[in-house]
Design an enzyme around this catalytic site. Sequence first.
Site, PDB file in Angstrom:
ATOM      1  N   THR A  31      52.037  55.073 -27.811  1.00 59.97           N
ATOM      2  CA  THR A  31      50.922  55.840 -28.538  1.00 59.97           C
ATOM      3  C   THR A  31      49.528  55.061 -29.078  1.00 59.97           C
ATOM      4  O   THR A  31      49.750  54.176 -29.451  1.00 59.97           O
ATOM      5  CB  THR A  31      51.239  56.864 -29.313  1.00 59.97           C
ATOM      6  N   SER A  40      47.231  55.779 -32.223  1.00 60.31           N
ATOM      7  CA  SER A  40      47.286  56.044 -33.321  1.00 60.31           C
ATOM      8  C   SER A  40      46.138  57.070 -33.445  1.00 60.31           C
ATOM      9  O   SER A  40      45.364  57.119 -32.865  1.00 60.31           O
ATOM     10  CB  SER A  40      47.249  55.423 -34.482  1.00 60.31           C
TER      11      SER A  40
END
Length: 223
Positions: free
Chosen positions: A58, A60
Amino acid sequence: MSWRCSGRTNDELIDNLANRKIISSERVVSAMRSVDRAHFSPHSPYEDAPQYIGYGATISAPHMHGYALEGLCDTLRPGMHALDVGSGSGYLTACMAAMVGQHGKVVGIDHISELVKESQTALSRHYPEWVSSGCIRMVTGDGRDGYPPDAPYDCIHVGAASPKRPEKLLAQLKAPGRMFVPVGKYSQQIVVYDKDSNGNIVQKDLMGVAYVPLTDEDKQRVE
């Protein structure tokens, strides 16, 4: 609350982060304005939440990137040398490069080769002057071991949780130098490690967080 900083544009996102005092340094505000998050996060780039970028990784939330840049600001001055572990999309690495300038250097390292290639493509397309000057470099490797060829570093940012104090990374930190890293398995804290000019290290716990763990490439790919 920090996740209320979402915006419709990059400038609006940065304005909201600044208005909520998550970022306050002019250098941090300028760096985050100069790097459009949409160049690195194709899905909802201005939403203040983590976004999936593939391969078990991912990018952040923007407020966490803001906290990181503020925390490292004094060690991201022009001409300084930085390492971004778990560089992923390359967004924060680019913000760090904006702060150290063309006479500094930032190395981003990630063990997912596809993410490294995608970040290199984004940087070459949107920030070619940083790539050509050598102030930013993206490499494939196990960030848990740091990147010894370019060590030591004025600062190190770690974008995934280390289960314990990251000794190998601390060994690559300059004296003085600073590291910003989430630490812990089940209960995690953002920890700032400051190394003084004599090599002594002081630890400061900043806030509770929930990050993906620093892990093996094979384990990440199946998550």
